[in-house]
Design a protein around this motif. Structure first.
Motif, short mmCIF file in Angstrom:
data_model
loop_
_atom_site.label_atom_id
_atom_site.label_comp_id
_atom_site.label_asym_id
_atom_site.label_seq_id
_atom_site.Cartn_x
_atom_site.Cartn_y
_atom_site.Cartn_z
N PRO A 143 -0.85 4.19 6.18
CA PRO A 143 0.31 3.38 5.76
C PRO A 143 -0.01 1.91 5.66
O PRO A 143 0.61 1.19 4.87
N HIS A 144 -1.00 1.45 6.41
CA HIS A 144 -1.39 0.04 6.32
C HIS A 144 -1.99 -0.26 4.94
O HIS A 144 -1.74 -1.33 4.37
N LEU A 145 -2.76 0.66 4.41
CA LEU A 145 -3.32 0.46 3.08
C LEU A 145 -2.23 0.51 2.02
O LEU A 145 -2.17 -0.33 1.11
N LYS A 146 -1.36 1.51 2.13
CA LYS A 146 -0.25 1.63 1.16
C LYS A 146 0.61 0.37 1.17
O LYS A 146 0.93 -0.19 0.11
N ASN A 147 0.97 -0.09 2.34
CA ASN A 147 1.82 -1.28 2.44
C ASN A 147 1.11 -2.53 1.94
O ASN A 147 1.72 -3.40 1.31
N ALA A 148 -0.18 -2.62 2.21
CA ALA A 148 -0.94 -3.78 1.75
C ALA A 148 -0.99 -3.84 0.23
O ALA A 148 -0.86 -4.91 -0.37
N VAL A 149 -1.15 -2.68 -0.42
CA VAL A 149 -1.20 -2.64 -1.88
C VAL A 149 0.14 -3.06 -2.46
O VAL A 149 0.21 -3.87 -3.40
N VAL A 150 1.23 -2.53 -1.93
CA VAL A 150 2.56 -2.87 -2.44
C VAL A 150 2.86 -4.34 -2.20
O VAL A 150 3.34 -5.05 -3.09
N ALA A 151 2.55 -4.83 -0.99
CA ALA A 151 2.83 -6.23 -0.66
C ALA A 151 2.04 -7.19 -1.55
O ALA A 151 2.53 -8.26 -1.92
N THR A 152 0.85 -6.80 -1.93
CA THR A 152 -0.03 -7.68 -2.70
C THR A 152 0.22 -7.58 -4.20
O THR A 152 0.29 -8.60 -4.90
N GLU A 153 0.37 -6.37 -4.69
CA GLU A 153 0.40 -6.16 -6.13
C GLU A 153 1.80 -6.11 -6.73
O GLU A 153 1.98 -6.46 -7.90
N ASP A 154 2.80 -5.67 -5.96
CA ASP A 154 4.13 -5.47 -6.57
C ASP A 154 5.15 -5.23 -5.47
O ASP A 154 5.49 -4.09 -5.15
N LYS A 155 5.68 -6.28 -4.89
CA LYS A 155 6.56 -6.13 -3.74
C LYS A 155 7.90 -5.47 -4.10
O LYS A 155 8.59 -4.96 -3.23
N ARG A 156 8.29 -5.48 -5.38
CA ARG A 156 9.52 -4.82 -5.81
C ARG A 156 9.23 -3.46 -6.44
O ARG A 156 10.04 -2.94 -7.21
N PHE A 157 8.10 -2.88 -6.11
CA PHE A 157 7.66 -1.65 -6.75
C PHE A 157 8.71 -0.54 -6.66
O PHE A 157 8.97 0.18 -7.63
N TYR A 158 9.33 -0.39 -5.51
CA TYR A 158 10.29 0.69 -5.32
C TYR A 158 11.69 0.36 -5.84
O TYR A 158 12.62 1.14 -5.66
N LYS A 159 11.86 -0.80 -6.51
CA LYS A 159 13.18 -1.21 -6.98
C LYS A 159 13.30 -1.31 -8.50
O LYS A 159 14.39 -1.24 -9.04
N HIS A 160 12.18 -1.50 -9.21
CA HIS A 160 12.27 -1.69 -10.66
C HIS A 160 12.07 -0.37 -11.40
O HIS A 160 11.78 0.67 -10.80
N PHE A 161 12.20 -0.41 -12.70
CA PHE A 161 12.09 0.79 -13.54
C PHE A 161 10.77 0.83 -14.29
O PHE A 161 10.66 1.47 -15.34
N GLY A 162 9.76 0.15 -13.77
CA GLY A 162 8.45 0.13 -14.40
C GLY A 162 8.06 -1.21 -14.95
O GLY A 162 6.88 -1.53 -15.07
N VAL A 163 9.05 -2.00 -15.32
CA VAL A 163 8.84 -3.35 -15.84
C VAL A 163 9.71 -4.29 -15.04
O VAL A 163 10.87 -3.98 -14.74
#
Length: 751
Positions: A143-163
């Protein structure tokens, strides 16, 4: 009869409800009156409104009306265009949706396979190709790797529709503020858009397109407005087709993370020696940080830079609530470090050599994951690197651009270590041990004496070291000189080799025949074109360090040729049976074993008493030969113990002459420092050498004359069974005149 009924009038309807009807009539009249009053009161208001409308006539009124009409027109056009765009967008996304493959088909997108190399003990020491450690998912990684990727690359990843319109606007603002184009620099891409890019928008590479894979990848990453539009459509289709975790899983498997590793599992194994499921916060932050610039930030390229980037990622994770303050502080205090194997970066030159010498379809262009077991010895490699480093730090002036190379092998040609230059932690660098063709100088002389000994000459046979010249047809007179410019008179062949005398070597070569010397050298493994003139004996020809070291291994093993090799066996990942085995080793006999043992005796004197004395260590029996070329452009020392053969070359890449360096100097010292470390805890063994037989009397005490051309040997070159020819050659050794061929031969050094 009474007529009272006639006097009374009958009741009628309008009389029957007279009181009520009157009240209703009065009420209706009142209502009409009230309505009339209201109308009378409203009339001035209507008149005032009409008056105002009349007053708004003229330019202002016309402009107001025009603006109102224009706004109504824009609205009508906008909603219609919007409806059309929405329909087209929906159709486009729907079409792309139908073309998307199942999730499983997108997890491993490498064009090439990987090569994992094992040393002689079976331990991994090097990786090549596109390394893929296996499929992981967003749920299976740490989970540390997963969270690090989301925090670094796309913090709103789970909220947008792809764009993310907000992200795109922010990126454009940053790019413009930094003086770049709107689409140059920061892209504002979501993780989904990055996955779309990794998939090249669903366009697979086509070799028939005329584009290279590199050009294809560059085209996939081009940031034009049209490309961005397609990327957005593809991203939205992916959001409709796959779940968020599915998209993140594709990203975690396909993203390049430096060091040849594709995907989180390969990177975790490559850098930390553990699975992606087991990485801690510091390691997860480092892996996530690599996604921005995997080559530049790779910890195997620059660990400090990679750790600094990881610290930034840890800060983002803390700010977004993925780490507590205590976890973040612990991760910063204990940054990720490389595994022992990754830290060593062992055998870069060796691994490159194995890749270049192995079958192309299983090495350089493999589409499979391949495991290669090699002859490599990490302890010997470290010893060789340490010896080279010690000499350059303690014996060579600061700032020197001189280079050096080392090859260590067993007597059967199994290469144990290889150093292709002073910079040891490399991949894909120029390898001076295998790629540099350099003049060999006096390191070639053992092959001259090997030819003579194989014809029956004794190491104690005498020859005169005196002024000597040869007339070369078409080139004039050539007079070789010794390195010291002096002459020693009558010397044995052993002394001539021990002191690296040039004139005796040329005389021996001319006596036994240059063709025979060339044959012996070639059969021992010198593959390069050999000089045709008399300077052949002085190493005017070029060769690589690997070839020369392999040829000396043939002398140690009793006179049989060897083919240097590094590959023991090759198999596919997951398979137990190898597809191929060793591609080298001991070959055909070149000289008789007795001749080889006598040559070892002569070469032992080079180290114990002659020009190679700086190579001595630990009182061991050691043999070798120095070599210095004309103008000191190359310096060599190649030698062996009973266990290992090692070769050292030193020089400049641009052929600048070495200052004050001969083969018996720094190269011999590098050899000693490397070999002494290699032989730690190795019991001493005697060399396979034989003392010489009594002198053949071919020169005796008579004054030798200039050598005459010897009869050239037939077939394999030496006519060993023809004792008459042998005796004649021995009788004329040292007399006659040479015919020489070719142009003027360069003068080689003798040390």
């Amino acid at each position: 009869m009474s007529d009272s009924s006639k006097r009374k009038r009958p009741l009628v309807a309008d009389k029957r409800y007279g009181g009520k009807r009157k009240a209703l009539a009065q009420k209706a009249t009142a209502k009409k009156t009230a309505t009339k009053r209201t109308a009378n009161k409203a009339a001035p208001t209507r008149r005032r409104g009409a008056n105002r409308r009349q007053r708004r006539g003229g330019p202002i009124g016309m402009l107001s009306a025009l603006v109102a009409w224009f706004l109504r027109l824009i609205w009508k056009i906008t909603w219609r265009v919007g409806a059309v765009v929405a329909i087209v967008l929906g159709i486009s996304v729907g079409y792309i949706y139908t073309t998307l493959p199942p999730l499983e088909a997108l997890l491993d997108g490498r064009a090439r396979g990987s090569v994992t190399m094992l040393d002689r003990e079976g331990d991994v020491f090097a990786w090549r190709g596109d390394q893929f450690g296996g499929v992981v998912t967003a749920q299976s990684v740490s989970p540390h790797l997963k969270n690090a990727v989301v925090a670094t690359e796309d913090k709103r990843f789970y909220k947008h529709f792809g764009v993310s319109p907000r992200g795109i606007a922010s990126a454009i603002k940053i790019n413009l503020s930094e003086g770049r184009g709107a689409l140059q620099g920061h892209g504002g891409s979501t993780i989904t858009q990055q996955v779309a890019k990794l998939l090249c928008l669903g366009e697979p590479y086509d070799a028939s397109s005329g584009m290279t894979e590199r050009e294809y990848e560059a085209e996939c990453r081009r940031s034009s407005l049209q490309r961005k539009g397609k990327e957005a459509l593809f991203a939205m289709a992916m959001e409709a087709k796959y779940s968020k975790d599915d998209i993140l899983s594709i990203y975690l498997n396909r993203a390049y993370m430096g060091g040849g590793a594709f995907g989180a599992e390969a990177a975790a194994q490559r850098f930390f020696g553990k699975p992606a499921a087991a990485v801690n916060p510091a390691e997860g932050a480092m892996l996530a940080g690599l996604l921005t610039a995997p080559t530049t930030l790779s910890p195997t390229n620059n660990l400090d830079r990679s750790q600094n980037r990881a610290a930034t990622v840890i800060g983002l994770m803390r700010d977004q609530g993925y780490l507590t303050r205590a976890q973040a502080e612990d991760a910063l205090a204990n940054p990720a470090a490389l595994s022992e194997a990754a830290e060593a970066e062992a055998g870069g030159y060796f691994a490159d050599w194995v890749m270049s010498s192995g079958p192309e379809f299983f090495t350089r262009n493999t589409t499979e994951d391949v495991i290669i077991k090699t002859t490599f010895d990490q302890n010997i490699q470290r010893a060789a690197e340490a010896g080279l480093k010690w000499v350059f730090e303690n014996k060579v002036r600061d700032g020197s651009k001189a280079q050096a190379a080392i090859v260590v092998m067993s007597a059967d040609g199994a290469v144990r270590a290889m150093v292709g230059g002073r910079k040891t932690k490399v991949a894909g660098a120029f390898n001076r041990a295998t790629q540099a063709l350099r003049q060999t100088g006096s390191a070639f002389k053992p092959f001259v004496y090997a030819a003579a000994l194989d014809l029956g000459y004794s190491p104690d046979d005498l020859i005169e070291d005196a002024p000597y010249c040869i007339d070369i047809a078409g080139s004039g007179r050539w007079c070789p000189k010794n390195y010291t410019r002096g002459f020693k008179g009558m010397v044995t062949l052993t002394d001539a080799l021990k002191n690296s005398l040039n004139i005796p070597a040329v005389k021996v070569s001319e006596s036994v025949g240059r063709e025979l010397v060339s044959q012996v050298a070639t059969q021992f493994g010198i593959k390069s074109d050999l000089a045709a003139g008399p300077a052949l004996a002085l190493g005017a020809s070029e060769s690589t360090l690997l070839e020369m070291t392999g040829a000396y291994a043939g002398i140690l093993n009793g006179g049989s040729s060897v083919t240097p090799y590094g590959l023991i066996d090759l198999r596919l990942l997951g398979e137990q049976e190898p597809l191929m085995g060793t591609g080298g080793g001991i070959g055909e006999r070149v000289i008789q074993e007795e001749a080889a043992r006598q040559l070892v005796y002569m070469m032992e004197k080079v180290v114990s008493e002659g020009t190679g004395s700086r190579a001595k260590f630990d009182g061991r029996q050691l043999a070798g030969k120095t070599g210095t070329t004309s103008a000191a452009k190359d310096a060599w020392f190649i030698g062996f113990s009973a266990d290992y053969v090692a070769g050292v070359w030193m020089g400049y890449d641009d052929n600048t002459p070495l200052k004050g360096v001969t083969g018996g100097g720094l190269p011999a010292e590098i050899w000693r420092e490397a070999m002494s470390r290699i032989h730690e805890n190795v019991p001493p063994k005697d060399l396979p050498m034989a003392r010489p037989a009594p002198p053949s009397g071919m020169a005796g005490t008579e004054q030798p004359q200039a050598p005459t051309p010897a009869p050239q040997p037939s077939n394999s070159g030496r006519g060993r069974s023809d004792s008459i020819i042998d005796q004649v050659l021995r009788d004329i050794f040292g007399g006659g005149g040479g015919s020489g061929s070719g142009g003027p031969a360069p003068q080689a050094g003798n040390r």
